[in-house]
Design a protein around this motif. Structure first.
Motif, PDB file in Angstrom:
ATOM      1  N   GLY A   1       0.797  -1.217   0.000  1.00  0.00           N
ATOM      2  CA  GLY A   1       0.000   0.000   0.000  1.00  0.00           C
ATOM      3  C   GLY A   1       0.829   1.266   0.000  1.00  0.00           C
ATOM      4  O   GLY A   1       0.367   2.327   0.414  1.00  0.00           O
ATOM      5  N   LEU A   2       2.078   1.171  -0.465  1.00  0.00           N
ATOM      6  CA  LEU A   2       2.954   2.334  -0.486  1.00  0.00           C
ATOM      7  C   LEU A   2       2.513   3.312  -1.572  1.00  0.00           C
ATOM      8  O   LEU A   2       1.936   2.921  -2.594  1.00  0.00           O
ATOM      9  CB  LEU A   2       4.401   1.918  -0.763  1.00  0.00           C
ATOM     10  N   SER A   3       2.789   4.579  -1.357  1.00  0.00           N
ATOM     11  CA  SER A   3       2.585   5.600  -2.390  1.00  0.00           C
ATOM     12  C   SER A   3       3.860   6.407  -2.531  1.00  0.00           C
ATOM     13  O   SER A   3       4.585   6.628  -1.555  1.00  0.00           O
ATOM     14  CB  SER A   3       1.412   6.515  -2.044  1.00  0.00           C
TER      15      SER A   3
ATOM     16  N   SER B   1      -0.431   1.822  -4.782  1.00  0.00           N
ATOM     17  CA  SER B   1      -0.457   0.350  -4.719  1.00  0.00           C
ATOM     18  C   SER B   1       0.937  -0.230  -4.942  1.00  0.00           C
ATOM     19  O   SER B   1       1.120  -1.218  -5.660  1.00  0.00           O
ATOM     20  CB  SER B   1      -1.438  -0.215  -5.752  1.00  0.00           C
ATOM     21  N   VAL B   2       1.912   0.389  -4.303  1.00  0.00           N
ATOM     22  CA  VAL B   2       3.302  -0.059  -4.410  1.00  0.00           C
ATOM     23  C   VAL B   2       3.585  -1.066  -3.283  1.00  0.00           C
ATOM     24  O   VAL B   2       3.124  -0.897  -2.151  1.00  0.00           O
ATOM     25  CB  VAL B   2       4.267   1.133  -4.324  1.00  0.00           C
ATOM     26  N   SER B   3       4.343  -2.100  -3.568  1.00  0.00           N
ATOM     27  CA  SER B   3       4.705  -3.096  -2.550  1.00  0.00           C
ATOM     28  C   SER B   3       6.204  -3.353  -2.574  1.00  0.00           C
ATOM     29  O   SER B   3       6.863  -3.219  -3.610  1.00  0.00           O
ATOM     30  CB  SER B   3       3.950  -4.407  -2.779  1.00  0.00           C
ATOM     31  N   LEU B   4       6.729  -3.708  -1.406  1.00  0.00           N
ATOM     32  CA  LEU B   4       8.155  -4.004  -1.251  1.00  0.00           C
ATOM     33  C   LEU B   4       8.304  -5.224  -0.361  1.00  0.00           C
ATOM     34  O   LEU B   4       7.641  -5.340   0.670  1.00  0.00           O
ATOM     35  CB  LEU B   4       8.895  -2.819  -0.635  1.00  0.00           C
ATOM     36  N   SER B   5       9.193  -6.135  -0.744  1.00  0.00           N
ATOM     37  CA  SER B   5       9.453  -7.321   0.067  1.00  0.00           C
ATOM     38  C   SER B   5      10.915  -7.701  -0.064  1.00  0.00           C
ATOM     39  O   SER B   5      11.478  -7.679  -1.160  1.00  0.00           O
ATOM     40  CB  SER B   5       8.564  -8.488  -0.380  1.00  0.00           C
TER      41      SER B   5
END
Length: 488
Positions: A102-104, A133-137
């Motif tokens: 949920g990053l912006s 709708s950015v995601s990081l893992s």
């Protein structure tokens, strides 16, 4: 970015391939509350670093039907980066995964193009990009080298940075040409950001974090002669929390001999009211007593010179107290000074119960007269049995204690004095215990036994409770860079 947070996790999640299945003397657990705190700290650091990110200039060309466009986007920088939620989870057999969704992200920059064709054209301007709708893992693989020290590594495939929606808004120039290459610019920005963000994360793991992990100290010094070993003795337990099992034994430096005592069992405990819990068994304290006994810490020779100033105790054989308690000595050796040698005969033993922390100290009291030629004339040997109680405390990152006298008993072992009466000396023993033995115990207790801790994380509001054979410490933690230096 992630290194400070993951450094804590590595210590508590390392799969120690060389560990032994032995009973732990020390146990630690990071609860879901603690994991979330560490996640929040890591995300704040991530936000700060990405907000300062400088994105490399991008250029390209494409056939757009009416000719070929050469374009360049430059001076790109992040203007906002928001991470509403993140989490840290364990991955059994691999390590830990840090995820955020949920990053912006918003950035701006400059653009220019040149159209080659029937109608040559060129233009330039600025643009704004918004992403949602950015995601990081990132998955951190945890292992151990041949010496048993933990290792960390992340490869390109362990990092994922995905942009869901992207909107590019151009300023300046001819708007009818924008749609010819806006998708190309968006793809270039996506590729650049994915490389930049994952590049930062991988550098943190494989360089900065790897260096910190390689310097983890599994052994802490508690005196000039003793150190406590917190190496892992079994594989950590992975569930909603992270639980680790440590040796928890004090050794003599450069001479690791096991203390011959059983290790109490730490019972299951579902308490998750604090971020971190630690259990220290009385085996830690008793192994410390074993080492200190073997290194002569509790051996002390009392003469008049080292009796505290202002004390009413006199070791002169003609002093009233000596004449009253042991009149034979005054008659045999009038007006001479005495020397009293105190020595523990067995290591002090600590017993922890839910209601009390008690200790037993057993030793010999050997008395001499100092003759005019400075040689010693033997008088007697007494066996002493002293019981103490202790109040536990927690200071900075050390479990501390303060001992108080409870009782003492005497038994005559040998004597060069006829008709020696032990009963007369019991009050003197109490005074000697309070003046010498208790201060020696409290000298060690004031420094305490260090528990595993890390420079940038301070313990907050610790709570101490006791069980059968162990002490339980529950504490929250706060991110406070340099806190240990400030406490010195």
């Amino acid at each position: 970015m992630f290194s400070k947070v993951c450094f804590l996790l590595i210590v508590t999640t390392v799969l120690h391939s060389t560990t032994r299945a032995v009973q732990p003397g020390f146990q630690a657990r990071i609860t879901p509350k603690g994991l979330q705190f560490l996640s929040d700290v890591g995300i704040r650091e991530l936000q700060d670093q990405v907000s300062k990110l400088k994105i490399p200039d991008q250029s390209g060309s494409s056939d757009v039907g009416i000719g070929t466009i050469d374009y360049t986007v430059s001076n790109m920088h992040v203007v906002s980066f928001n991470i509403p939620s993140a989490s840290i989870s364990t991955k059994t057999g691999v390590g830990v995964t840090v995820s955020a969704s949920g990053l912006s992200l918003a950035l701006n920059g400059d653009w220019k193009y040149k159209l080659h064709g029937l109608i040559p054209a060129s233009d330039h301007g600025s643009f704004d990009v918004s992403m949602s709708s950015v995601s990081l893992s990132i998955t951190i693989e945890i292992g151990a080298d041949s010496s048993g020290r933990p290792t960390v590594h992340s490869s390109d495939s362990d990092c994922s940075f995905n942009i869901g929606d992207m909107n590019v808004k151009f300023h300046g120039g001819a708007s009818w040409l924008y749609n010819l290459f806006d998708d190309m610019i968006a793809d270039k920005i996506k590729d650049a950001l994915n490389g930049q963000v994952c590049g930062i994360v991988l550098t943190e793991v494989n360089t900065n974090l790897a260096k910190e992990v390689s310097e983890i100290q599994m052994v802490a010094s508690i005196s000039d002669t003793a150190e406590v070993d917190y190496s892992l003795v079994s594989t950590p337990l992975f569930n909603a929390s992270l639980t680790t099992f440590h040796k928890g034994e004090v050794y003599q430096k450069d001479k690791h001999t096991e203390a011959p005592y059983p290790v109490p069992t730490i019972p299951p405990d579902g308490d998750d009211s604090k971020m971190v819990f630690m259990w220290m068994t009385d085996y830690v304290a008793n192994s410390a007593g074993y080492v200190l006994q073997n290194t002569g810490f509790f051996r002390y020779n009392v003469t008049q010179d080292n009796i505290p100033a202002g004390s009413k105790i006199s070791l002169n054989t003609s002093d009233f107290a000596v004449k009253f308690l042991i009149p034979q000595i005054s008659k045999l050796y009038p007006n001479m000074m005495m020397q009293i040698n105190l020595n523990t005969t067995t290591p002090p033993m600590v017993n922890i119960t839910p209601d009390n922390v008690g200790g037993v100290v057993m030793g010999d009291i050997v008395a001499y007269v100092i003759l005019p030629n400075k040689t010693l004339a033997y008088l007697f040997t007494l066996a002493a049995n002293m019981k103490v109680s202790a109040t536990l405390g927690f200071h900075q990152a050390n479990l501390t204690w303060n001992s108080t006298y409870v009782s003492a008993d005497l038994k005559l072992i040998d004597s060069a004095i006829d008709n020696f009466k032990v009963d007369n000396l019991r009050a003197s023993l109490q005074a000697a215990c309070k003046l010498y033995i208790i201060p020696k115990l409290n000298e060690m207790g004031e420094k305490g036994i260090p528990v595993p801790s890390f420079d940038d994380y301070a313990f907050q509001d610790p709570v101490i409770s006791q069980g059968k054979g162990f002490v339980k410490i529950g504490t929250d933690i706060v991110y406070q860079p340099g806190w240990r230096l400030n406490q010195v």
